[in-house]
Design an enzyme around this catalytic site. Structure first.
Site, PDB file in Angstrom:
ATOM      1  N   LYS A  13      25.858  -3.567   1.785  1.00 47.72           N
ATOM      2  CA  LYS A  13      26.923  -4.319   2.450  1.00 47.72           C
ATOM      3  C   LYS A  13      27.694  -3.478   3.472  1.00 47.72           C
ATOM      4  CE  LYS A  13      30.213  -5.110  -0.461  1.00 47.72           C
ATOM      5  NZ  LYS A  13      31.536  -4.580  -0.121  1.00 47.72           N
ATOM      6  N   ARG A 171      28.325  -2.260 -13.342  1.00 50.38           N
ATOM      7  CA  ARG A 171      28.956  -2.664 -12.078  1.00 50.38           C
ATOM      8  C   ARG A 171      28.434  -4.012 -11.608  1.00 50.38           C
ATOM      9  NH1 ARG A 171      28.162   2.081  -8.040  1.00 50.38           N
ATOM     10  NH2 ARG A 171      29.528   0.878  -6.706  1.00 50.38           N
TER      11      ARG A 171
END
Ligand SMILES: [Zn+2]
Length: 215
Positions: A13, A171
């Site tokens: 990202k 995560r």
């Protein structure tokens, strides 16, 4: 271009945000980078944020929202921005909506970079870094010439705590819990664009620009 970029940790990202900011000639606003630079400079904000980050907690909404509002009101954001790392929750998304409404601007799109969890685990758990010179490797995609030895300075390469499989899975779990509702939220508003995150960074950038151009 006023764009939010969403994606799991390890989906690439941040790199895409940098490429898109360059392509659209707008600032890349990463809340993570803002926190890190404030912590480094020892500002009040940095001290506040560090307390939470050190405990592995999310920085509270009022702090994060204040930062984003302050950053978006700077003049270089008048022609657009790529927002990376915010919003993370529906509550933050709603705050952002009213912030933009007050500024009389409209979000163009919300980009979701999708990479299957199994692929993310493969990409991240293979990462190795050299603690001496900082060079990075990957057991599959960019292996060291000699096993576990840095090509550049011959120190032993290591796997960072963050890249260990169990940490990555944890995560990802947090990410899915927080972000799936966010994807639904923007999907209902009709602003969501999903692109598959490929192995090669430039392939993904090309697909994203094409997808954003068509909408
Ligand atoms: Zn090295």
């Amino acid at each position: 271009m006023r764009l939010i970029i969403l994606g799991a940790p390890g989906a690439g990202k941040g790199t895409q945000a940098v490429n898109l900011a360059k392509n659209y000639n707008v600032p890349h606003i990463s809340t993570g980078d803002i926190f890190r630079s404030n912590i480094k400079e020892g500002t009040e904000l940095g001290k506040k944020a560090k307390e939470y980050i050190d405990k592995g907690l999310l920085v509270p909404d009022d702090v994060t929202i204040g930062i984003v509002e302050d950053r978006l009101s700077q003049s270089d954001c008048s022609k657009g921005f790529i927002l990376d790392g915010f919003p993370r929750t529906i509550e933050q998304a709603q705050k952002l909506d009213s912030m933009l409404e007050n500024m009389e601007v409209k979000l163009d799109k919300v980009l979701n970079i999708h990479v299957p969890d199994s692929e993310i685990v493969k990409r991240m758990s293979g990462r190795r870094v050299c603690p001496a010179c900082g060079m990075s490797f990957h057991t599959e995609y960019k292996p060291t010439q000699q096993e576990n030895i840095c090509d550049s300075c011959k120190a032993n390469v290591i796997q960072r705590e963050d890249d260990k499989e169990e940490t990555v899975l944890q995560r990802l779990k947090t990410y899915h819990n927080q972000t799936v509702p966010l994807i639904e939220y923007y999907g209902q508003k009709g602003s969501l664009v999903t692109v598959e995150g490929k192995e090669k960074i430039e392939d993904t950038t090309r697909d994203v620009i094409k997808a954003l151009g068509e909408v």
